[in-house]
Design an enzyme around this catalytic site. Structure first.
Site, PDB file in Angstrom:
ATOM      1  N   TYR A   1      -2.462  -0.717   9.928  1.00  0.00           N
ATOM      2  CA  TYR A   1      -2.493  -1.077   8.504  1.00  0.00           C
ATOM      3  C   TYR A   1      -1.121  -0.795   7.879  1.00  0.00           C
ATOM      4  O   TYR A   1      -0.565  -1.642   7.170  1.00  0.00           O
ATOM      5  CB  TYR A   1      -3.593  -0.276   7.809  1.00  0.00           C
ATOM      6  CG  TYR A   1      -3.768  -0.612   6.345  1.00  0.00           C
ATOM      7  CD1 TYR A   1      -4.569  -1.672   5.947  1.00  0.00           C
ATOM      8  CD2 TYR A   1      -3.140   0.150   5.356  1.00  0.00           C
ATOM      9  CE1 TYR A   1      -4.736  -1.981   4.601  1.00  0.00           C
ATOM     10  CE2 TYR A   1      -3.295  -0.150   4.016  1.00  0.00           C
ATOM     11  CZ  TYR A   1      -4.096  -1.215   3.641  1.00  0.00           C
ATOM     12  OH  TYR A   1      -4.250  -1.512   2.296  1.00  0.00           O
TER      13      TYR A   1
ATOM     14  N   SER B   1       0.855  -1.194   0.000  1.00  0.00           N
ATOM     15  CA  SER B   1       0.000   0.000   0.000  1.00  0.00           C
ATOM     16  C   SER B   1       0.884   1.235   0.000  1.00  0.00           C
ATOM     17  O   SER B   1       1.979   1.219   0.571  1.00  0.00           O
ATOM     18  CB  SER B   1      -0.869   0.014   1.262  1.00  0.00           C
ATOM     19  OG  SER B   1      -1.483   1.275   1.416  1.00  0.00           O
TER      20      SER B   1
HETATM   21  P1  NAP Z   1     -11.612  -5.729  -1.636  1.00  0.00           P
HETATM   22  O1  NAP Z   1     -12.320  -5.281  -2.865  1.00  0.00           O
HETATM   23  O2  NAP Z   1     -12.266  -5.611  -0.303  1.00  0.00           O
HETATM   24  O3  NAP Z   1     -11.142  -7.233  -1.872  1.00  0.00           O
HETATM   25  C1  NAP Z   1     -10.417  -7.896  -0.881  1.00  0.00           C
HETATM   26  C2  NAP Z   1     -10.171  -9.312  -1.352  1.00  0.00           C
HETATM   27  O4  NAP Z   1      -9.399  -9.983  -0.340  1.00  0.00           O
HETATM   28  C3  NAP Z   1     -11.452 -10.092  -1.535  1.00  0.00           C
HETATM   29  O5  NAP Z   1     -11.323 -10.960  -2.628  1.00  0.00           O
HETATM   30  C4  NAP Z   1     -11.569 -10.864  -0.227  1.00  0.00           C
HETATM   31  O6  NAP Z   1     -12.222 -12.114  -0.392  1.00  0.00           O
HETATM   32  C5  NAP Z   1     -10.119 -11.123   0.090  1.00  0.00           C
HETATM   33  N1  NAP Z   1      -9.895 -11.347   1.503  1.00  0.00           N
HETATM   34  C6  NAP Z   1     -10.003 -10.475   2.531  1.00  0.00           C
HETATM   35  N2  NAP Z   1      -9.737 -11.077   3.701  1.00  0.00           N
HETATM   36  C7  NAP Z   1      -9.436 -12.365   3.408  1.00  0.00           C
HETATM   37  C8  NAP Z   1      -9.067 -13.493   4.176  1.00  0.00           C
HETATM   38  N3  NAP Z   1      -8.946 -13.435   5.506  1.00  0.00           N
HETATM   39  N4  NAP Z   1      -8.825 -14.645   3.525  1.00  0.00           N
HETATM   40  C9  NAP Z   1      -8.946 -14.744   2.174  1.00  0.00           C
HETATM   41  N5  NAP Z   1      -9.294 -13.715   1.401  1.00  0.00           N
HETATM   42  C10 NAP Z   1      -9.537 -12.538   2.014  1.00  0.00           C
HETATM   43  O7  NAP Z   1     -10.224  -4.936  -1.459  1.00  0.00           O
HETATM   44  P2  NAP Z   1      -9.134  -4.422  -2.496  1.00  0.00           P
HETATM   45  O8  NAP Z   1      -9.157  -2.953  -2.429  1.00  0.00           O
HETATM   46  O9  NAP Z   1      -9.237  -5.123  -3.788  1.00  0.00           O
HETATM   47  O10 NAP Z   1      -7.804  -4.891  -1.714  1.00  0.00           O
HETATM   48  C11 NAP Z   1      -6.888  -5.829  -2.253  1.00  0.00           C
HETATM   49  C12 NAP Z   1      -5.506  -5.574  -1.645  1.00  0.00           C
HETATM   50  O11 NAP Z   1      -5.084  -4.255  -2.007  1.00  0.00           O
HETATM   51  C13 NAP Z   1      -5.477  -5.617  -0.120  1.00  0.00           C
HETATM   52  O12 NAP Z   1      -4.293  -6.255   0.306  1.00  0.00           O
HETATM   53  C14 NAP Z   1      -5.462  -4.151   0.277  1.00  0.00           C
HETATM   54  O13 NAP Z   1      -4.878  -3.951   1.527  1.00  0.00           O
HETATM   55  C15 NAP Z   1      -4.658  -3.562  -0.860  1.00  0.00           C
HETATM   56  N6  NAP Z   1      -4.837  -2.113  -1.075  1.00  0.00           N
HETATM   57  C16 NAP Z   1      -6.056  -1.600  -1.407  1.00  0.00           C
HETATM   58  C17 NAP Z   1      -6.175  -0.222  -1.604  1.00  0.00           C
HETATM   59  C18 NAP Z   1      -7.475   0.436  -1.967  1.00  0.00           C
HETATM   60  O14 NAP Z   1      -7.550   1.689  -1.924  1.00  0.00           O
HETATM   61  N7  NAP Z   1      -8.503  -0.305  -2.374  1.00  0.00           N
HETATM   62  C19 NAP Z   1      -5.047   0.605  -1.463  1.00  0.00           C
HETATM   63  C20 NAP Z   1      -3.832   0.025  -1.125  1.00  0.00           C
HETATM   64  C21 NAP Z   1      -3.739  -1.328  -0.950  1.00  0.00           C
HETATM   65  P3  NAP Z   1     -13.673 -12.487   0.223  1.00  0.00           P
HETATM   66  O15 NAP Z   1     -14.580 -11.326  -0.016  1.00  0.00           O
HETATM   67  O16 NAP Z   1     -14.028 -13.719  -0.536  1.00  0.00           O
HETATM   68  O17 NAP Z   1     -13.445 -12.760   1.686  1.00  0.00           O
END
Ligand code: NAP
Length: 251
Positions: free
Chosen positions: A160, A146
């Site tokens: 985080y 991130s």
């Molecule tokens: P998202 O749309 O909420 O998707 C999160 C994904 O992770 C979902 O497929 C969810 O699966 C899975 N997940 C969460 N907890 C889990 C667990 N305990 N075991 C297995 N799967 C799990 O979020 P996103 O924004 O795409 O985030 C993806 C990554 O990018 C994360 O690591 C996040 O920290 C990082 N990130 C996001 C942002 C942002 O602004 N969106 C910025 C920086 C970094 P289920 O729903 O099936 O549980």
């Protein structure tokens, strides 16, 4: 429907953790569109994971969804082994599963600490160890960090940020360990990305947008494109480092 275009990942096998939605789903689709067979894990969203798999299959690709809670080390190891077993090996591991945790330091609980570190750090450690039993020269380990690992512009992000920063050192360390085996390790730092975790029309979105140079959120596909670059031939010499994809937030 995704179409299979450039084919630079033809014959490769990838596993994307947390591939049921957001950045992970976009990454699974993109890697498949470039020719990879893709396994993806999910925890709470089996239907969404099945939808991603169906889309890839309808476009002529191979895909598989596996239930695996990233907080459970045994489930993570089993998912890696099953992905490699059912698809025939493993060339690309994308450690993406994650959740947002917010709270100032004196509000956060030990339980939040344990869960966050288990999902963002321990699961990556375990998945990499499991993946290495299946991965040979040319292997790619790509983790999703991130921009908050680099710069923390607001209060409430300590846990985080700590969990994502841990991947910086880990990625450098495994790059040194695995370079002699022809395996690379890289970290992608997304900034504000329009997903269910952080919707571009959410309550804090205008403030986040204002921190960018480009005046917009990333799409999940913006992040997937960088992950695909690292996974493909163009990423062959990128190891032990981070690529920030944040629209200029950390500039
Ligand atoms: P998202 O749309 O909420 O998707 C999160 C994904 O992770 C979902 O497929 C969810 O699966 C899975 N997940 C969460 N907890 C889990 C667990 N305990 N075991 C297995 N799967 C799990 O979020 P996103 O924004 O795409 O985030 C993806 C990554 O990018 C994360 O690591 C996040 O920290 C990082 N990130 C996001 C942002 C942002 O602004 N969106 C910025 C920086 C970094 P289920 O729903 O099936 O549980």
């Amino acid at each position: 429907m995704e179409s299979r275009s450039s084919g630079v990942l033809e014959g490769k096998i990838a596993l994307v953790t947390g591939g049921s939605k957001g950045i992970g789903a976009a990454t699974a689709r993109r890697l498949a569109a470039e020719g990879a067979a893709v396994a993806l894990t999910y925890r709470d969203s089996p239907e969404r994971a099945a939808e991603v798999v169906r889309g890839i299959q309808e476009a002529g690709g191979r895909a598989l969804a596996l239930s695996a809670d990233a907080a459970d080390p045994r489930a993570v190891t089993e998912a890696v082994d099953r992905a490699a077993g059912e698809l025939g090996g493993l060339d690309v591991l994308v450690n993406n599963a994650g959740m947002f945790v917010f709270g100032e330091i004196d509000e956060l609980t030990l339980e939040q600490y344990e869960t966050t570190m288990a999902v963002h750090v321990r699961a990556v450690f375990v998945a990499v160890q499991a993946a290495l039993r299946h991965m040979g020269p040319g292997g790619r380990i790509i983790s999703v960090g991130s921009s908050l690992a680099e710069r923390v512009p607001d209060p409430g992000n300590s846990l985080y940020s700590m969990s994502k920063s841990a991947l910086v050192g880990f990625t450098k360390g495994i790059a040194r360990d695995l370079g002699p085996r022809g395996i690379t390790a890289a970290l992608v730092h997304p900034g504000s990305t329009d997903t269910e975790m952080n919707p571009a029309d959410g309550p804090g979105a205008d403030a986040e947008r204002a921190l960018t140079a480009l005046g917009r959120y990333a799409t999940p596909e913006d992040i997937a494109a960088t992950i695909a670059h690292l996974a493909g031939p163009a990423g062959a010499y990128i190891t032990g480092t981070s690529v920030t994809v944040d629209g200029g937030v950390t500039a």
